[in-house]
Scaffold this motif. Structure first.
Motif, PDB file in Angstrom:
ATOM      1  N   TYR A  71       0.835  -1.198   0.000  1.00 30.38           N
ATOM      2  CA  TYR A  71       0.000   0.000   0.000  1.00 30.38           C
ATOM      3  C   TYR A  71       0.876   1.256   0.000  1.00 30.38           C
ATOM      4  O   TYR A  71       1.859   1.351   0.755  1.00 30.38           O
ATOM      5  N   ARG A  72       0.502   2.238  -0.789  1.00 28.71           N
ATOM      6  CA  ARG A  72       1.305   3.455  -0.955  1.00 28.71           C
ATOM      7  C   ARG A  72       0.864   4.534   0.042  1.00 28.71           C
ATOM      8  O   ARG A  72       0.211   5.513  -0.320  1.00 28.71           O
ATOM      9  N   GLY A  73       1.168   4.324   1.289  1.00 29.98           N
ATOM     10  CA  GLY A  73       0.908   5.295   2.344  1.00 29.98           C
ATOM     11  C   GLY A  73       2.209   5.709   3.000  1.00 29.98           C
ATOM     12  O   GLY A  73       3.276   5.198   2.663  1.00 29.98           O
TER      13      GLY A  73
ATOM     14  N   ASP B 112      13.911  -4.226  16.116  1.00 30.88           N
ATOM     15  CA  ASP B 112      13.710  -4.295  14.680  1.00 30.88           C
ATOM     16  C   ASP B 112      13.263  -2.919  14.184  1.00 30.88           C
ATOM     17  O   ASP B 112      13.115  -1.978  14.972  1.00 30.88           O
ATOM     18  N   ILE B 113      13.004  -2.814  12.889  1.00 32.44           N
ATOM     19  CA  ILE B 113      12.582  -1.546  12.291  1.00 32.44           C
ATOM     20  C   ILE B 113      11.395  -1.807  11.382  1.00 32.44           C
ATOM     21  O   ILE B 113      11.401  -2.766  10.606  1.00 32.44           O
ATOM     22  N   VAL B 114      10.385  -0.947  11.470  1.00 31.47           N
ATOM     23  CA  VAL B 114       9.235  -1.011  10.574  1.00 31.47           C
ATOM     24  C   VAL B 114       9.136   0.322   9.839  1.00 31.47           C
ATOM     25  O   VAL B 114       9.199   1.389  10.454  1.00 31.47           O
ATOM     26  N   VAL B 115       8.991   0.250   8.510  1.00 31.75           N
ATOM     27  CA  VAL B 115       8.897   1.445   7.678  1.00 31.75           C
ATOM     28  C   VAL B 115       7.757   1.282   6.681  1.00 31.75           C
ATOM     29  O   VAL B 115       7.309   0.164   6.403  1.00 31.75           O
ATOM     30  N   THR B 116       7.331   2.382   6.135  1.00 31.96           N
ATOM     31  CA  THR B 116       6.430   2.360   4.986  1.00 31.96           C
ATOM     32  C   THR B 116       6.624   3.642   4.211  1.00 31.96           C
ATOM     33  O   THR B 116       7.331   4.548   4.635  1.00 31.96           O
ATOM     34  N   GLY B 117       5.979   3.730   3.027  1.00 34.00           N
ATOM     35  CA  GLY B 117       6.123   4.915   2.208  1.00 34.00           C
ATOM     36  C   GLY B 117       5.325   4.800   0.928  1.00 34.00           C
ATOM     37  O   GLY B 117       4.689   3.772   0.656  1.00 34.00           O
ATOM     38  N   LYS B 118       5.373   5.839   0.123  1.00 34.44           N
ATOM     39  CA  LYS B 118       4.627   5.848  -1.127  1.00 34.44           C
ATOM     40  C   LYS B 118       5.225   4.917  -2.180  1.00 34.44           C
ATOM     41  O   LYS B 118       4.670   4.788  -3.264  1.00 34.44           O
ATOM     42  N   TRP B 119       6.303   4.258  -1.873  1.00 35.73           N
ATOM     43  CA  TRP B 119       6.852   3.208  -2.735  1.00 35.73           C
ATOM     44  C   TRP B 119       6.071   1.903  -2.565  1.00 35.73           C
ATOM     45  O   TRP B 119       6.183   0.996  -3.375  1.00 35.73           O
ATOM     46  N   GLY B 120       5.284   1.785  -1.504  1.00 35.15           N
ATOM     47  CA  GLY B 120       4.425   0.612  -1.285  1.00 35.15           C
ATOM     48  C   GLY B 120       4.944  -0.291  -0.195  1.00 35.15           C
ATOM     49  O   GLY B 120       5.873  -1.062  -0.391  1.00 35.15           O
ATOM     50  N   GLY B 121       4.331  -0.227   0.973  1.00 32.33           N
ATOM     51  CA  GLY B 121       4.791  -1.001   2.126  1.00 32.33           C
ATOM     52  C   GLY B 121       3.615  -1.481   2.958  1.00 32.33           C
ATOM     53  O   GLY B 121       2.505  -1.554   2.457  1.00 32.33           O
ATOM     54  N   PRO B 122       3.829  -1.820   4.217  1.00 29.95           N
ATOM     55  CA  PRO B 122       5.067  -1.648   4.991  1.00 29.95           C
ATOM     56  C   PRO B 122       6.073  -2.772   4.804  1.00 29.95           C
ATOM     57  O   PRO B 122       5.770  -3.813   4.229  1.00 29.95           O
TER      58      PRO B 122
END
Length: 395
Positions: free
Chosen positions: A41-43, A377-387
């Motif tokens: 998802y791109r959020g 750990d690390i959790v990321v998301t972005g407009k590239w499509g995640g998380p």
């Protein structure tokens, strides 16, 4: 480091989660990460919490909750806005803060919107399921982002600082109408530069609230007292000039007993730490560069990734923050951690977590022990499509 890891790159799919794994050479970095592609998802916002009360940490990246251990997406709301495959456009969702607002024992989600110009919270219906109802916190102009901080100094990050032009904080409380919701506490209505943080910078045991162009000294009574404004300037490569920052973090970087500041220029080049120097007139701040080789470091987190007892820094490049209009926008995406050697002249050694693999970090990143194995750990998301969940394999 990235070239050395390329030969070790493997791709697997299990339990509905894609995993990209690598092992860094021991001489290069003491920590290795496995990247689990949780969604597409791109959020730009995410959070972590136990939303179904099964004792495991889940991921929220609205409109979805991804419940452990399978992390299969469950849609809980509708989100306005659109983001194209090129990353241009916006979803009207700029904060995903897990917080039990109504006190029923189920984690809710607090969100905000630049374009909707409001903050809201989504009530977790618990076992009843279905879409989560929305409730308004306030309408207060553009909301750039926001997240949980420990504003009241009880050692728990259960208060929310939204990044708006003025400075305010929210806490879960019973409202004048008798219902549970988020109470709004105004620190200052003065227009400030984007960016916000919290921490005790003057050593009085009370967390202060931080903006790029001033810090607000906490009063004894956080809810009714007056917050004293102190000018400073963070977030620009030109020392003494304030600029739009990512999260403003407080940590004693050089182990001299004085709290320092770690932040970045959110839309240009530069990650910095600011050394506190005590003077008769109060704290003063000396800027030090951590890294200026990449741009759009709009999300930061501190955690002890290598287990040596001090806090290291993680940072990620935001994708299409202004639809291609920022410096270095089309340079490779990446997520990095900076290994701190905490001493009188501290050093920060950069390690790639992901580089040029289409993964960056949007408005925030979460550093937490998602899999409960004893390391962050690390959790990321972005407009590239995640998380994406980066599993720390040090243990």
């Amino acid at each position: 480091m990235r070239n050395a890891m390329a030969a070790l790159l493997t791709l697997a799919v299990f339990a509905g989660v894609a995993a990209v794994s690598w092992a860094a050479p021991a001489a290069d970095a003491p920590v290795g990460f496995t990247a689990h592609k949780v969604g597409t998802y791109r959020g730009e916002s995410c959070g972590v919490g136990d939303f179904n009360k099964d004792g495991k940490l889940d991921i929220v990246a609205l409109p979805f909750i991804y419940c452990a251990p399978e992390f299969k997406g469950l849609k809980i709301c509708e989100i306005e806005g659109e983001v194209g495959e090129d990353g241009k456009g916006y979803r009207w969702d700029f904060m995903n803060a897990p917080l039990d607002v109504d006190g029923d024992g189920w984690l809710d989600v607090v969100t905000c919107s630049w374009f909707g110009k409001k903050a809201e919270w989504l009530r977790n219906p618990g076992e009843a399921g279905g879409l989560w109802p929305r409730a308004l916190v306030e309408e207060n102009g553009n909301y750039e982002c926001g997240e949980l901080w420990d504003v009241d100094g009880d050692g728990k990050a259960l208060e929310i600082l939204p990044a708006v032009t003025g400075t305010r904080w929210y806490e879960a409380a019973r409202l004048p109408d008798g219902k549970r919701g988020l109470a709004v506490h105004v620190i200052s209505e003065k227009t400030m530069i984007w960016g916000v943080g919290c921490g005790d910078v003057n050593g009085d045991k009370r967390p202060d609230v931080l903006r790029p162009d001033a810090w607000f000294e906490a009063p004894a009574d956080l809810r009714t007292g007056e917050w004293k404004e102190h000018a400073w300037a963070l977030g620009d490569k030109q020392e003494g000039k304030a600029n739009h920052t990512a999260q403003i973090l407080v940590y004693d970087v050089n182990a001299d007993g004085l709290p320092d500041i770690v932040t970045s220029c959110a839309h240009e080049y530069g990650i910095f730490w600011y050394e506190q120097v005590r003077q008769d007139a109060g704290p003063a701040w000396k800027q030090h560069l951590i890294d200026d080789t990449w741009t759009q470091a709009h999300s930061l987190a501190l955690a002890d990734f290598d287990g040596d007892g001090d806090l290291d820094l993680a940072a990620g490049k935001r994708f299409m923050a202004h639809n291609g209009g920022d410096p270095g926008e089309f340079e490779p995406l990446g997520v990095y951690w900076y290994e701190l050697t905490r001493q009188a002249e501290p050093t920060w050694k950069k390690h790639n977590i992901s580089y040029n693999e289409g993964i960056g970090s949007g408005l925030n990143m979460i550093a937490t022990d998602l899999d409960a194995d004893g390391d962050p750990d690390i959790v990321v998301t972005g407009k590239w499509g995640g998380p994406v969940w980066f599993e720390n394999k040090r243990k």
